[in-house]
Motif scaffolding. Structure first.
Motif, PDB file in Angstrom:
ATOM      1  N   VAL A 113      43.807  37.426  37.016  1.00 30.08           N
ATOM      2  CA  VAL A 113      42.600  37.533  36.200  1.00 30.08           C
ATOM      3  C   VAL A 113      41.374  37.504  37.117  1.00 30.08           C
ATOM      4  O   VAL A 113      41.200  36.577  37.909  1.00 30.08           O
ATOM      5  CB  VAL A 113      42.512  36.389  35.180  1.00 30.08           C
TER       6      VAL A 113
ATOM      7  N   ASN B 235      37.168  36.891  32.699  1.00 26.88           N
ATOM      8  CA  ASN B 235      37.822  36.505  31.448  1.00 26.88           C
ATOM      9  C   ASN B 235      36.772  36.147  30.407  1.00 26.88           C
ATOM     10  O   ASN B 235      36.709  35.034  29.921  1.00 26.88           O
ATOM     11  CB  ASN B 235      38.752  35.312  31.707  1.00 26.88           C
TER      12      ASN B 235
ATOM     13  N   TYR C 282      41.592  42.634  35.229  1.00 24.49           N
ATOM     14  CA  TYR C 282      42.812  42.229  35.919  1.00 24.49           C
ATOM     15  C   TYR C 282      43.000  43.083  37.174  1.00 24.49           C
ATOM     16  O   TYR C 282      42.709  44.285  37.170  1.00 24.49           O
ATOM     17  CB  TYR C 282      44.030  42.421  35.007  1.00 24.49           C
TER      18      TYR C 282
END
Length: 387
Positions: free
Chosen positions: A140, A143, A150
């Motif tokens: 990640v 987020n 990603y």
């Protein structure tokens, strides 16, 4: 002029013909421009086919770029195909946009570079999608609702639960316009969908506006739209597209972009644009050629001052250091409807910004020293092109 020669090379690429290079090509400048704009593989292809570069060192670099780009893109495509299959196996509808489908419109699809692949999913599939990415070796990077990033080696994906995350200063209707994009999409393979073409063109157009509004947009974004128009003009519902752009208060900008695509890339439009002042296009061309693909080399302080409601240095500096609760909610979606979590968001913001302190200080300095006449000139330019 280098600008006109570059556009001639790109037009020749789009229409699969030999470029007509009237005038001296400054090969070093051309190489640099194609490089920072993310279209160097196009120059490599055109030189491979038409032998337009004479400098042997540049020629060798272009050959290396050509084959490296094809290899990298093939790897990215294979990785996404595998990921898309995993999403389909888990019954997760997903829709790639921009580069994934636009590349098929390029004379050589592998030459359409992309830093990441943008994917739209339904909000309710967010958790399952995250688990699939992690399980398949992705890490990640960001987020933050509604966009999640990603990475896995060369493969980078941006997962969106909203196709647009900016209102472009035009109000929430720009975001809501794309909220049902998956519902109108067409089945591709498995649970992978392709965007409805009118909507996809509107997204390419609004994505371009977003980048112009916040920093800049390179020539590749216009070339994507030109190729889209060339491929699909007979099936696009231009009347609906124009009416939709009016509802979003972007109709003037839409005409500016279409006119630019016609002028720069020799794209035949199925309609006439008679109310565009051609004087708008030269400043747009100069602005487009004046930075890199996403305008990262631009002075963002001028842009921030232009976009600020108060239009004052004090307001921009206050917003930079102490954004209001609404802006914190926009960045940290977990706060929405739960004001008691604002302190948590501020702590998170502090950690995120730790690595950006030098850049923030430099930005604050630029805002403090900004020439307000430059802000007025920039505002006039952006307004003249319809934003």
């Amino acid at each position: 002029m280098t600008e006109n020669i570059v556009l001639e090379i790109l037009s020749a690429f789009i229409h699969n013909r030999k470029p007509c290079l009237n005038g001296d090509l400054h090969e070093g400048k051309a190489f640099y421009f194609f490089y920072i704009q993310g279209i160097l593989p196009v120059l490599a292809y055109m030189d491979k086919k038409w032998d337009i570069i004479k400098d042997e060192n540049i020629k060798k670099s272009l050959v290396d770029c050509y084959y490296q780009t094809i290899a990298d893109n093939c790897n990215k495509i294979n990785m996404f195909e595998n990921l898309s299959q995993k999403l389909s196996e888990n019954k997760i509808p997903h829709m790639p946009v921009k580069g994934w489908y636009v590349r098929s419109l390029y004379p050589v699809p592998e030459l359409r570079t992309f830093g990441d692949i943008d994917i739209l999913i339904n909000k309710q599939d967010r958790q399952k999608t995250d688990e699939i990415f992690i399980k398949n070796g992705y890490s990640v990077k960001e987020n933050w609702e509604p966009t999640y990033t990603y990475d896995k080696g060369l493969s980078k994906c941006e997962v969106h639960t909203e196709l647009m995350d900016s209102d472009l200063g035009k109000g929430e209707q720009v975001i809501s316009y794309f909220s049902n994009a998956l519902e109108t999409a067409q089945k591709d393979v498995g649970e992978r969908f392709s965007p409805q073409k009118d909507l996809h063109l509107m997204y390419l157009f609004c994505h371009l506006a977003k980048h112009l509004y916040t920093g800049g947009a390179g020539i590749r974004m216009y070339m994507d739209i030109a190729l889209f128009l060339k491929a699909h003009s007979e099936t696009l519902d231009f009347e609906k597209i124009y009416e939709d752009s009016k509802k979003l208060h972007l109709d003037c900008f839409l005409k500016t972009v279409f006119f630019a695509c016609s002028e720069w890339f020799e794209i035949d439009l199925p309609f006439e644009i008679n109310d565009i002042n051609p004087d708008r296009i030269d400043p747009l061309k100069k602005y487009t050629f004046g930075a890199d693909l996403f305008g990262k080399t631009r002075d963002k302080s001028i842009i921030s001052l232009r976009n600020d409601e108060a239009g004052s240095k004090k307001s921009v500096l206050k917003d930079t250091l102490f954004p209001d609760a609404q802006k914190i909610e926009e960045r940290y979606k977990f706060v929405k409807g739960r004001k008691y979590l604002l302190p948590v968001a501020w702590v998170a913001r502090g950690f995120v910004n730790l690595t950006e302190i030098p850049q923030k200080l430099n930005y604050i300095k630029k805002v403090s020293n900004a020439d307000m006449d430059s802000v007025s000139e920039y505002d006039e330019f952006i307004s003249n092109i319809g934003l």
